[in-house]
Motif scaffolding. Sequence first.
Motif, PDB file in Angstrom:
ATOM      1  N   GLU A  31       0.864  -1.177   0.000  1.00 32.01           N
ATOM      2  CA  GLU A  31       0.000   0.000   0.000  1.00 32.01           C
ATOM      3  C   GLU A  31       0.900   1.226   0.000  1.00 32.01           C
ATOM      4  OE1 GLU A  31      -2.874  -0.005   3.106  1.00 32.01           O
ATOM      5  OE2 GLU A  31      -3.602  -2.031   2.672  1.00 32.01           O
ATOM      6  N   ALA A  32       1.001   1.872  -1.152  1.00 35.06           N
ATOM      7  CA  ALA A  32       1.939   2.982  -1.319  1.00 35.06           C
ATOM      8  C   ALA A  32       1.568   4.166  -0.439  1.00 35.06           C
ATOM      9  CB  ALA A  32       1.991   3.405  -2.786  1.00 35.06           C
ATOM     10  N   ARG A  33       2.608   4.804   0.083  1.00 35.43           N
ATOM     11  CA  ARG A  33       2.448   6.033   0.858  1.00 35.43           C
ATOM     12  C   ARG A  33       3.172   7.169   0.148  1.00 35.43           C
ATOM     13  NH1 ARG A  33      -1.229   6.204   5.181  1.00 35.43           N
ATOM     14  NH2 ARG A  33      -1.345   4.122   6.119  1.00 35.43           N
ATOM     15  N   ALA A  34       2.765   8.399   0.454  1.00 32.35           N
ATOM     16  CA  ALA A  34       3.403   9.564  -0.158  1.00 32.35           C
ATOM     17  C   ALA A  34       4.888   9.602   0.213  1.00 32.35           C
ATOM     18  CB  ALA A  34       2.709  10.843   0.299  1.00 32.35           C
ATOM     19  N   ASP A  35       5.719  10.029  -0.733  1.00 35.17           N
ATOM     20  CA  ASP A  35       7.154  10.089  -0.487  1.00 35.17           C
ATOM     21  C   ASP A  35       7.504  11.008   0.682  1.00 35.17           C
ATOM     22  OD1 ASP A  35       7.573   8.342  -2.554  1.00 35.17           O
ATOM     23  OD2 ASP A  35       8.060   9.899  -4.027  1.00 35.17           O
TER      24      ASP A  35
END
Length: 853
Positions: free
Chosen positions: A388-392
């Motif tokens: 689940e990608a998170r903001a950089d």
Amino acid sequence: MKSKRAVVRWGMIGILILLGFVQSMAQTVIKGTVVDAVSKQPLQYVSVVFKGGRGTVTDSLGQFTLRSTGSINIIVASYVGYLNVQKTIIPGKEQVIDFELETDPKAINNVTVSTNKRAKYRNKNNPAVDLIRRVIDNKPLNRPEKYDYVEYDQYEKLEVSLSSVPEKLANSRMLRKYQFLFENRDTTKLQGKTLLPVYLEEKLTQKYYRKKPEKTKSIIRGEKRVNYGEYIDNDGVSQYLNRLIMDVDIYDDNIPLFTYQFLSPIADLAPTFYMFYIRDTVTDESGKKLIKMYFTPRNTNDLLFRGTMYITLDGNYAVQKLDMFLSKNVNLNFVRELRIDLDFEQNPDGRYHLSKSNVMAEAAATKGASGGFFGERTVSFKNYRINEARADTLYDGPSLVKQSDKIDKLPDSFWEKNRHDTLTGTESKIYSNIDSLEKMPSFRRTMAIATFLFSGYTSVGGGGFEVGPAAAFYGFNPVEGFKLRLGGRTTPKLSKRIYFETYGAYGFKDEKFKYFFGTTYSLNNKSIYTFPLKFVRASYQHDTKIPGQELQFVQEDNFFLSFKRGNNDKWIYNDIFKLEYVHELQNRLSFTLGYRNWRHTPAGSIVYNKIVNGNVVNIPSINTSEFSAQVRWAPKEQFYQGKVFRIPIINKYPIFTLRFTAGVKGLFKSEYNYQNINLRVEKRVFMSQLGYSDVVVEGGYTFGSAPYQLLTVHRANQTYAYQLNSYNLMNFQEFVSDHYATLLLDHHFNGLIFNRIPLLKKLKLRELLSMKIIYGGIRDQNNPDKNPDLIKFPTTLGVPTTFSLSKKPYIEGSVGIGNIFKLFRVDLIRRFNYKENPNISTWGVRARFKFDF
């Protein structure tokens, strides 16, 4: 009317049916312990199953947890050599069911005829080894790093207790005031032992991992620990305990515990050091088949585990559960017992992640001691999410941050809601008990005495000023004779912004007073002894010093260092004014900017002479002003902050220190222009079963022209104590360089050889090997033999005693024995070259105090 009654009747029937359905779907949770009916000792690896359904096995403490959504009302406990026991349960409820298993009479009456000879263990054509190699080959696929993103909630609980405190001591008059502590004892955690909790801490952290570019982020949401007050550095205690009992990652080749590295049973080299046996095939709670694998060390004295692991057969070859412990023969000093239990859960993609880790250890001063210390660290993981990608932006900044400045002041309601497991009644009382203890005057007096004995400082005037250090009150040397010294410093109790430190001393032989005064201003309104440091310090010192002797963690006036070998009459009087700015960052990068004005006058047998127009001219003193800048980076460094110094807790990461110094001629009567650059790299290299090496590589170069006193005077040691960063068979001020490179190697075998010698292995001694090398020299412009404008090297009766390194390096090495009486190391040292120098020792024996687990 009838229609209304019918609606009500059918409504009631529907509700009853719904309640029955809900009850049938409610989860049944059974927790309990299985023990031997006679000895009452816990039994591990006992099968506990729902009759006709799924089951589990007990851990090293005989404990188990069963879960089901079915309506089965009977559970069965079975173990080889014992009678099966079944008990009735209530479906849909959480309950505690304990078992006491009785020995099977048939197993007792059976007669087994066997031979003392057993088949030789081999790796070749061994199905257990073939299986473990598949587990090793699949390790990369079963690690979190396999995923692009991973995040989860982590809860940690660390508890320390006194084990088996004698009743006579607990009821003594001396401890009469502390009876409320002894009333809070735990008799359920360890079978047959009583635990008295003395420390507890909890931490709740949100963890994030990103694969490309690789970065981790830990956000601490809550932190809570007992507080023993001003006499103990609570943060330091926490870091030290967590360093002793670290996170256990079975997929790493080495497991760090108690400052040692233990080889994992699924390490790449595991088949070389372990023996593996397939015991059984079992079914877990979800109905999956698992292989039950037993493992044990080939040599029981090595830093290895024995225990049982359960391996999945679904193609992952992952570890689903592992229970292991240390052999009693392992070469550890105070650790009497160590057990590790790991549980794993399956991800949606079929892979497994660690869901709970429990490490328990018991330590005692001696093997036969009835009491000791018991430590337990439990780590659990929830809300595990993958890919689940998170903001950089989440990963920007330091890898470890606190959610707020008040994470240690959260209400009890926060912990009741967010703990992964509830505290026991005994655990919940630790906080209030220690808080009451810390407020007792008698406890404060005891801690003040203990602090003075260990740190050498004692508080006066309400704690705002400390007198010390005690070890420097008295000393002696050939120049000053008997030397008395008295000093002290202010503490944060007086002010958290400004600090003062001072001392006065007098030498009865040279009849001169010495003194020091320093003041420090904190720029972040924190103690100047608390990480991260940020302060400005100014000081002035008038005192003696041995050129080239830079000691770590101890005062140079320490009484025990007054005893020195050989000729020790080359000293200088120093007048030093220093101004420095120190700034540490959260990422363990630190900066130091400084200025020093230094006037040094020869003392003892040292004379400053140089040739002027063919005549020998005496130089009364040397003056120099220099600016300096230092950058230090110690990734993930931890340390214990004491009263006088900060002790680093060494880890596997290197430490880099780069320093630049520039002397400015004409500034405040400074006489020389020169520049010096120095780089130092330190690292502990772990080598699994071969032990570990502490390696230091250092190099320096001096630009410009300067007298030998301003070059690098290599660190020598003429005491009888073994010093790690000094050359123990080099005389003071024997070698000087303006360019050099050094290599220091100190290797610890951890009993690799002695553990295999029948008589020696019982002593638990440890082998040591050290090597120290310097390669360098002096350019012609800094060599007084070729540059008459420089001060000559010192001599004794016309014989030179200070030299430059020629085309060959200086080398000394040693072999040693550590862990003598669990506290000392003794080294036999050999100097390999420059034997033609006067008054040197070719061989030497040095000792060092060293505390190890």
